[in-house]
Design an enzyme around this catalytic site. Structure first.
Site, PDB file in Angstrom:
ATOM      1  N   HIS A 275      -7.111   2.478   4.214  1.00 62.93           N
ATOM      2  CA  HIS A 275      -6.858   3.216   5.462  1.00 62.93           C
ATOM      3  C   HIS A 275      -8.143   3.351   6.298  1.00 62.93           C
ATOM      4  O   HIS A 275      -8.090   3.393   7.527  1.00 62.93           O
ATOM      5  CB  HIS A 275      -6.356   4.638   5.163  1.00 62.93           C
TER       6      HIS A 275
ATOM      7  N   TYR B 214      -1.025   8.139  -2.240  1.00 61.74           N
ATOM      8  CA  TYR B 214      -1.262   7.859  -3.670  1.00 61.74           C
ATOM      9  C   TYR B 214      -2.494   8.607  -4.189  1.00 61.74           C
ATOM     10  O   TYR B 214      -2.634   8.825  -5.381  1.00 61.74           O
ATOM     11  CB  TYR B 214      -1.509   6.364  -3.885  1.00 61.74           C
TER      12      TYR B 214
ATOM     13  N   CYS C 123     -11.169   2.799   0.574  1.00 62.31           N
ATOM     14  CA  CYS C 123      -9.723   3.023   0.766  1.00 62.31           C
ATOM     15  C   CYS C 123      -9.343   2.201   1.990  1.00 62.31           C
ATOM     16  O   CYS C 123     -10.059   2.220   3.003  1.00 62.31           O
ATOM     17  CB  CYS C 123      -9.453   4.507   1.016  1.00 62.31           C
TER      18      CYS C 123
ATOM     19  N   CYS D 141      -4.542  -1.688  -1.682  1.00 65.01           N
ATOM     20  CA  CYS D 141      -4.791  -0.260  -1.900  1.00 65.01           C
ATOM     21  C   CYS D 141      -5.790  -0.134  -3.048  1.00 65.01           C
ATOM     22  O   CYS D 141      -5.521  -0.620  -4.155  1.00 65.01           O
ATOM     23  CB  CYS D 141      -3.469   0.411  -2.259  1.00 65.01           C
TER      24      CYS D 141
ATOM     25  N   ASP E 117       0.882  -1.178   0.000  1.00 62.92           N
ATOM     26  CA  ASP E 117       0.000   0.000   0.000  1.00 62.92           C
ATOM     27  C   ASP E 117       0.917   1.225   0.000  1.00 62.92           C
ATOM     28  O   ASP E 117       2.130   1.111   0.198  1.00 62.92           O
ATOM     29  CB  ASP E 117      -0.883  -0.022   1.261  1.00 62.92           C
ATOM     30  N   SER E 118       0.313   2.405  -0.168  1.00 64.88           N
ATOM     31  CA  SER E 118       1.086   3.642  -0.049  1.00 64.88           C
ATOM     32  C   SER E 118       1.633   3.812   1.364  1.00 64.88           C
ATOM     33  O   SER E 118       2.620   4.509   1.571  1.00 64.88           O
ATOM     34  CB  SER E 118       0.183   4.834  -0.367  1.00 64.88           C
TER      35      SER E 118
ATOM     36  N   GLU F 206      -2.522   7.648   9.327  1.00 63.07           N
ATOM     37  CA  GLU F 206      -1.052   7.642   9.305  1.00 63.07           C
ATOM     38  C   GLU F 206      -0.477   8.246  10.585  1.00 63.07           C
ATOM     39  O   GLU F 206       0.590   7.868  11.021  1.00 63.07           O
ATOM     40  CB  GLU F 206      -0.523   8.412   8.078  1.00 63.07           C
TER      41      GLU F 206
HETATM   42  N1  DGL Z   1      -4.870   3.093   1.186  1.00 62.33           N
HETATM   43  C1  DGL Z   1      -4.975   3.530  -0.135  1.00 62.33           C
HETATM   44  C2  DGL Z   1      -6.288   3.166  -0.824  1.00 62.33           C
HETATM   45  O1  DGL Z   1      -6.830   2.164  -0.522  1.00 62.33           O
HETATM   46  C3  DGL Z   1      -4.453   4.869  -0.547  1.00 62.33           C
HETATM   47  C4  DGL Z   1      -4.406   6.023   0.377  1.00 62.33           C
HETATM   48  C5  DGL Z   1      -3.508   7.106  -0.203  1.00 62.33           C
HETATM   49  O2  DGL Z   1      -2.305   6.863  -0.273  1.00 62.33           O
HETATM   50  O3  DGL Z   1      -4.015   8.149  -0.616  1.00 62.33           O
HETATM   51  O4  DGL Z   1      -6.780   3.819  -1.654  1.00 62.33           O
END
Ligand code: DGL
Length: 262
Positions: free
Chosen positions: A186, A43, A184, A74, A11-12, A152
């Site tokens: 996160h 990302y 997402c 991600c 993931d990012s 984060e």
């Molecule tokens: N966790 C990531 C997703 O599922 C990306 C979050 C990011 O880096 O902006 O989209």
């Protein structure tokens, strides 16, 4: 390919740990290698070209670590890069997409809300995905960049997080949404803050468990599942420096971790 080779997950940043935890929960003996691309995070505001380059670099790196399968943990990377990655690499590659299908099937109000990154919402894959269900339900979407920052910085269970959740979600509730899709990875870590805002009549749709099941299915199909009884090991990699990275990953993973920087 050997069964004991690890599964690569990336993931990012720390968001993909939600998928990693679902995988650890259902595939206890698998060895895992997790890559957090923190030097290039988030990302969600990067161009498709940058995301594609990073994804190719990371998959190549994970294959050098001996990974037998790759999980793109991600949504942003999946919608932008999975086709490109599958064309370039021959190992099984599993991605994660917003759970619009289950939300559309479950919705009683016929209005569903999706929370994701700006990049996911603007992607062609997302447009194709929503087009399949737009006759069935009204689909409202909200880009939530502040959610990524909250997770984060380990502030996902704070009053500040609940205030941000209210800002993003109250308009969806006012429009009649009875399904909130976490688009997402996160955002899974914000579940308890989101629950405080949505109450009990609205469902949260998270695809982490479905990704773990899909991975298990692919490993079985290809005779790659690790059949030993021993508990699998985890190794973590990041593209960024800093003690706070160890702290964030260990806190969300819920255990001590071994982290290396590349
Ligand atoms: N966790 C990531 C997703 O599922 C990306 C979050 C990011 O880096 O902006 O989209």
């Amino acid at each position: 390919m050997q069964r004991q080779q690890p599964i690569g997950i990336f993931d990012s940043g720390v968001g993909g740990l939600s998928i990693g935890l679902a995988i650890r929960g259902s595939l206890a003996s698998e060895n895992l290698v997790y890559f957090a691309d923190l030097a290039f995070a988030p990302y969600g505001i990067k161009s498709t070209q940058v995301i594609n380059q990073r994804c190719e670099y990371i998959v190549d790196f994970l294959l050098q670590q001996g990974c037998k399968a790759i999980v793109i943990a991600c949504n942003t990377a999946t919608v932008n890069s999975i086709n490109n990655l599958r064309a370039k690499f021959s190992v099984p590659i599993i991605g994660v997409e917003p759970g619009i299908k289950p939300a559309a099937e479950q919705s009683k109000t016929r209005v569903i809300g999706i929370l994701a990154t700006e990049q996911t919402l603007q992607s062609d894959s997302f447009a194709q995905l929503t087009a399949r269900f737009s006759q069935q339900v009204e689909i409202l979407s909200v880009a939530c960049p502040k959610f990524v920052t909250l997770v984060e910085s380990l502030k996902h269970n704070t009053d500040e997080a609940v205030t941000v959740v209210e800002q993003y979600i109250n308009p969806l509730l006012a429009a009649g949404c009875d399904q909130i899709i976490l688009g997402c990875t996160h955002f899974s870590f914000l579940r308890s803050s989101i629950e405080k805002v949505i109450g009990t009549d609205v469902d949260i749709i998270d695809t982490a468990t479905a990704v773990a099941l899909q991975l298990e299915h692919r490993l079985n199909q290809q005779g790659l599942q690790n059949l030993t009884k021993a508990k699998g090991e985890e190794k973590f990699w990041t593209s960024a420096q800093g003690d706070e990275v160890v702290e964030s990953i260990a806190s969300l993973w819920g255990d001590e971790i071994r982290l290396s920087t590349v």
